[in-house]
Write a protein that holds these residues in place. Structure first.
Motif, PDB file in Angstrom:
ATOM      1  N   GLN A 103      71.548  60.556  94.403  1.00 17.19           N
ATOM      2  CA  GLN A 103      70.654  60.167  95.680  1.00 17.19           C
ATOM      3  C   GLN A 103      69.330  59.861  95.611  1.00 17.19           C
ATOM      4  O   GLN A 103      68.763  60.944  94.736  1.00 17.19           O
ATOM      5  N   GLY A 129      66.645  60.466  96.902  1.00 15.86           N
ATOM      6  CA  GLY A 129      66.015  61.793  97.662  1.00 15.86           C
ATOM      7  C   GLY A 129      66.206  63.020  96.785  1.00 15.86           C
ATOM      8  O   GLY A 129      65.359  63.936  97.037  1.00 15.86           O
ATOM      9  N   SER A 154      63.820  51.851 105.853  1.00 15.33           N
ATOM     10  CA  SER A 154      63.846  52.755 106.253  1.00 15.33           C
ATOM     11  C   SER A 154      63.719  54.088 105.383  1.00 15.33           C
ATOM     12  O   SER A 154      64.429  54.110 104.327  1.00 15.33           O
ATOM     13  N   LYS A 177      64.416  57.022 105.275  1.00 22.85           N
ATOM     14  CA  LYS A 177      65.536  58.025 105.533  1.00 22.85           C
ATOM     15  C   LYS A 177      66.865  57.024 104.832  1.00 22.85           C
ATOM     16  O   LYS A 177      67.407  57.841 104.000  1.00 22.85           O
ATOM     17  N   ASN A 178      67.007  56.035 104.979  1.00 21.12           N
ATOM     18  CA  ASN A 178      68.020  55.189 104.533  1.00 21.12           C
ATOM     19  C   ASN A 178      67.912  55.086 103.011  1.00 21.12           C
ATOM     20  O   ASN A 178      68.735  55.469 102.091  1.00 21.12           O
ATOM     21  N   GLU A 231      66.225  57.176 100.871  1.00 17.92           N
ATOM     22  CA  GLU A 231      66.235  58.406 100.196  1.00 17.92           C
ATOM     23  C   GLU A 231      68.002  58.939 100.176  1.00 17.92           C
ATOM     24  O   GLU A 231      68.384  59.503  99.236  1.00 17.92           O
ATOM     25  N   LYS A 232      68.712  58.257 100.969  1.00  9.16           N
ATOM     26  CA  LYS A 232      70.139  58.516 100.962  1.00  9.16           C
ATOM     27  C   LYS A 232      70.763  57.405 100.113  1.00  9.16           C
ATOM     28  O   LYS A 232      72.106  57.712  99.780  1.00  9.16           O
TER      29      LYS A 232
END
Length: 382
Positions: free
Chosen positions: A7, A9, A133, A135-136, A138-139
């Motif tokens: 990932q 992140g 995004s 968040k998206n 990093e995932k």
């Protein structure tokens, strides 16, 4: 080649070091060009002139991502050149947190697979309104080879992209052919000219207006500004008439169409058919002083274009008034030289059009090299 699925992140950390903006202090901002063309520097400005967005420090060795243009490849790597710069909240600065070569990731995000990943991590339904995004992002999962292999691939891509950039910079392209067409016409016409003549002494401005519902005969097609090639004097398309909206000008075979909206585009065409054109084009009808070929060539020449640019450069949406155009002077070629001068102009322009076609093919090939290299690199073929 062995790879690990990780990932983002786990290998990158979003770095946000806020800047307390001083209205009286000077700041330099970064920007990022699309299509993998890297970071650029904006002109210095005072803090009071910055936008209302939050600003953050930029440090070297970071993967910088434009959250509103990442889907178009607006991603780059900061270097020592960006030390002391700031970036708005639109720029996501990622610091590597493990043994990952951010050059490898940057190149990957410029490949077709990488761009697909970026777009899948972006929100928004409109093509040019997609926001990445964090968040998206990093995932999201990427395939990473061993660090040594990442460096090998990145080093090789660095060298190849550098050579490609040099080739693009030093090799003439289609734009060079068009500049040659403009400057060369002055030389061709000068061989036959014996002075100058005002445009309104060589032609008549025709405003044969056709309103919606009027019979457009003998016109059967529409030739607008979008159908004329800049600088080359060629028609590159047309569209059939039908349900026309707004008034149009009718032109005849032998008329010269001159695009007066954004005249720096130098869209001048000697018509070989009857048709309708937009009201953003002047219809000039030669009166016999000079044939249309020489009138059109004189209007496209660099000496005329320079006058046009000088007359319109201060305008936000440049438009050349008809009075200015008609008062301009172009090379005057005596009647007994017309036939030879037309043949000379036609021969010159034929060579230019052949050159332009070849240069456009060259540009297309060079444009295809970068994605081909990237796709080869991330499919184990480099």
């Amino acid at each position: 080649m062995e790879v690990n699925e990780v990932q983002l992140g786990d290998v990158l950390t979003l770095e946000r070091i806020p800047v307390d903006v001083d209205p009286d202090a000077e700041y330099r901002q970064i920007g990022i060009k699309s299509f993998g063309n890297g970071i650029f520097h904006r002109d210095p400005c005072l803090g009071c002139d910055l936008s209302k967005l939050k600003y953050f420090e930029v440090h070297p060795g970071r993967l910088i991502v434009s959250n509103i243009m990442a889907w178009e490849g607006a991603i780059g790597i900061s270097t020592e050149s960006e030390e002391g710069f700031v970036g708005s909240a639109r720029f996501l600065s990622y610091r590597p947190t493990s043994d990952v070569d951010i050059r490898y990731l940057n190149y990957y995000f410029q490949s077709s697979d990488g761009l697909s990943l970026i777009r899948s991590a972006s929100t928004g339904t409109v093509a040019r309104n997609q926001t990445l995004s964090p968040k998206n992002f990093e995932k999201a999962t990427v395939s990473l080879p061993a660090p040594d292999e990442q460096r090998r691939v990145s080093d090789k891509l660095d060298k190849l992209m550098s050579k490609l950039g040099t080739t693009v910079a030093v090799s003439p392209g289609a734009e060079d052919a068009r500049q040659l067409a403009v400057s060369g016409l002055d030389q061709v016409l000068a061989r036959w000219a014996t002075g100058t003549v005002r445009v309104d002494d060589a032609c008549t401005l025709v405003s044969d207006t056709v309103h919606p519902g009027n019979d457009p005969s003998p016109a059967r097609e529409f030739v607008g500004l979008e159908h004329i090639a800049p600088h080359l004097g060629t028609r590159i398309g047309s569209r059939p008439l039908g349900d026309e909206k707004g008034r149009k000008f009718r032109f005849a075979a032998g008329d010269v169409l001159y695009g007066y909206l954004r005249p720096y585009l130098n869209k001048v065409w000697l018509s070989d058919r009857a048709g309708l054109c937009s009201v953003e084009q002047y219809v000039l009808r030669p009166n016999g002083i000079m044939p249309g070929e020489l009138l059109a060539a004189g209007l496209r020449s660099k000496s005329t274009l320079d006058k046009v640019l000088n007359a319109t450069h201060n305008l936000q949406l440049p438009r050349l008034r008809s009075g200015l155009l008609m008062a301009m002077e172009i090379p005057n070629i005596p009647r007994d030289r017309h036939e030879r001068a037309v043949a000379d102009v036609n021969a010159f322009m034929q060579k230019i059009r052949i050159l332009d076609d070849r240069q456009r093919q060259r540009d297309e090939l060079l444009t295809a090299v970068r994605p081909a290299l990237l796709n080869a690199a991330f499919s184990g073929q480099l």
